[in-house]
Design an enzyme around this catalytic site. Structure first.
Site, PDB file in Angstrom:
ATOM      1  CG  ASP A 183      -1.886   1.137   1.281  1.00  0.00           C
ATOM      2  OD1 ASP A 183      -1.581   2.204   0.707  1.00  0.00           O
ATOM      3  OD2 ASP A 183      -2.952   0.990   1.920  1.00  0.00           O
ATOM      4  CE  LYS A 208      -7.757   8.339   2.529  1.00  0.00           C
ATOM      5  NZ  LYS A 208      -7.154   7.132   3.059  1.00  0.00           N
TER       6      LYS A 208
HETATM    7  C1  LIG Z   1      -7.556   5.869   3.215  1.00  0.00           C
HETATM    8  C2  LIG Z   1      -6.642   4.733   3.098  1.00  0.00           C
HETATM    9  C3  LIG Z   1      -7.097   3.507   2.584  1.00  0.00           C
HETATM   10  C4  LIG Z   1      -8.532   3.289   2.175  1.00  0.00           C
HETATM   11  O1  LIG Z   1      -8.893   4.087   1.100  1.00  0.00           O
HETATM   12  P1  LIG Z   1     -10.424   4.565   0.805  1.00  0.00           P
HETATM   13  O2  LIG Z   1     -10.289   5.276  -0.487  1.00  0.00           O
HETATM   14  O3  LIG Z   1     -10.856   5.406   1.949  1.00  0.00           O
HETATM   15  O4  LIG Z   1     -11.242   3.312   0.712  1.00  0.00           O
HETATM   16  C5  LIG Z   1      -6.178   2.481   2.457  1.00  0.00           C
HETATM   17  N1  LIG Z   1      -4.887   2.619   2.839  1.00  0.00           N
HETATM   18  C6  LIG Z   1      -4.417   3.772   3.348  1.00  0.00           C
HETATM   19  C7  LIG Z   1      -2.991   3.872   3.752  1.00  0.00           C
HETATM   20  C8  LIG Z   1      -5.278   4.873   3.494  1.00  0.00           C
HETATM   21  O5  LIG Z   1      -4.820   6.010   4.009  1.00  0.00           O
END
Ligand SMILES: *Cc1c(COP(=O)(O)O)cnc(C)c1O
Length: 393
Positions: A183, A208
């Site tokens: 991620d 984000k």
């Molecule tokens: C926000 C976030 C997610 C999930 O993403 P959404 O678009 O809210 O479903 C996954 N991993 C990280 C590190 C995040 O900050």
């Protein structure tokens, strides 16, 4: 072949050319759910993938593909596919490869929603989950060495920005034939490209930093075509498709990714340094600080240290309650990576799904504040923090 090589130029130009029509310089938002064919044989050829084209919006859409192509190029990937949210990217990618009886190894500090997949949903499917101490490379190597289907990493982590050595973990995973998912939401491809260290799949919450304006939800996964085709197939059938309007907003946001992220990193560094001088602050977590446990690893695998930091207040949750409302240049909200500075206590944002005992087990102090640096001028951000700390004097 495009001639430009710099990532900032790619942010602006990459992935769009094939989708422009009527001489427009911007990618159109194609809202159409379906695509018509007068020639039945051509329709068939497109439907079975013999010919390029679109059939139905749950499968493919030109605006969505332009966004996928841009992120693919930024991550240096062979292929990519997108999703309605970051969580859909994570859950669909895992579900594509995991089968009952399989084992997955990860870390304790993943994003709260990801942690719920590991603690609640995967065990229901008889998938064995082992979560190691984040940043404890020896323990991850040991667990991976026992054999697993997937090693799932997130670095830096949410919210205490812990760092895992991607290259070292990839080496461990390759020995047992495991896939490595990373991620990369916090780092963004501007700062870190996990595929270049041998990872198999990079996942983003595009909601984000990639989008950057907190006005569209989305997710994306990038990697080898062989893997992406399988993930795409799972997604097209199970239906977590990215909406074309969201794809357009994310695509537009991504054009300024490098400018935003570079400013956010510089601001985060200055804020972290300032917070270290404040009496009311207990601890500051930022990979750019030499006091950070894995600053050396961060220096090796990241170009800059990201726009995210966190800090704990000596006064715990009571101090957080009086301090946070005083900030004027910050949204108190659950998102991050936006152009506006965004703050929140970990217990109401990233780890709201966890109870106090779970948060404590994850090493998240109750008085922890997550700070997502925006692109404001740094002097204003520092002045705002200074006046807000006066309430704790
Ligand atoms: C926000 C976030 C997610 C999930 O993403 P959404 O678009 O809210 O479903 C996954 N991993 C990280 C590190 C995040 O900050």
């Amino acid at each position: 072949m495009d001639k430009y090589t710099q990532i900032g130029t790619k942010s602006v130009w990459a992935g769009e050319k094939d989708y422009l029509v009527h001489g427009a310089t911007q990618v159109p938002v194609v809202f159409s759910v379906a695509y018509g064919y007068d020639d039945i044989d051509e329709w068939y050829d497109v439907a079975v993938g013999k010919k390029k084209g679109h059939i139905y919006g749950r499968n493919t859409n030109p605006t969505v593909q332009a966004f996928e192509d841009k992120i693919k190029i930024l991550e240096g990937a062979e292929d990519s596919t997108s999703f309605s949210t970051g969580m859909a990217a994570i859950s669909n990618s895992l579900a594509t490869f995991l089968r009952p009886g399989d084992r997955i190894v990860s870390i304790k500090d993943t994003y709260g929603g990801t942690n719920k997949i590991f603690s609640e949903f995967l065990p229901q499917l008889n998938i064995n989950v082992t979560l190691c101490e984040t940043g404890d490379h020896v323990s991850i190597e040991k667990e991976v060495g026992k054999g697993c289907k997937i090693l799932y990493l997130e670095t830096p982590t949410n919210p205490t920005v812990k760092i895992t050595d991607i290259k070292r973990m990839v080496d461990a995973a390759k020995k047992v034939g495991a896939l490595v998912f990373v991620d990369n939401t916090f780092a963004t491809p501007i700062n870190q490209t996990p595929l270049s260290f041998g990872a198999d799949l990079v996942i983003h919450s595009a909601t984000k930093f990639l989008g950057g304006h907190a006005d569209a939800l989305g997710g994306v996964a990038c990697g080898r075509t062989e893997l992406i085709e399988q993930i795409y197939h799972y997604r097209e059938i199970n239906g977590a498709t990215l909406d074309p309007m969201a794809a357009y907003l994310l695509l537009r946001g991504a054009k300024t990714l490098h400018l935003r992220v570079r400013t956010q990193c510089a601001n985060a560094m200055r804020v972290a340094e300032f917070l270290q001088t404040v009496d009311a602050v207990d601890e500051v977590f930022y990979p750019g600080l030499e006091t950070h446990k894995h600053h050396d690893i961060a220096k090796q695998q990241m170009k800059q240290f990201g726009g995210m930091l966190s800090f704990s207040l000596k006064g715990g949750m009571d101090a957080v309650r009086s301090f946070l409302p005083k900030l004027q240049l910050a949204n108190r909200a659950a998102n991050l990576g936006a152009v506006e500075t965004t703050v929140g206590p970990a217990r109401t944002t990233s780890h709201v799904e966890c109870n106090p005992e779970e948060r404590q087990a994850l090493g998240i102090p109750e008085g922890l504040i997550r700070y997502s640096a925006g692109i404001e001028e740094i002097d204003d951000l520092l002045d705002d923090l200074k006046q807000a700390f006066e309430v704790l004097d």
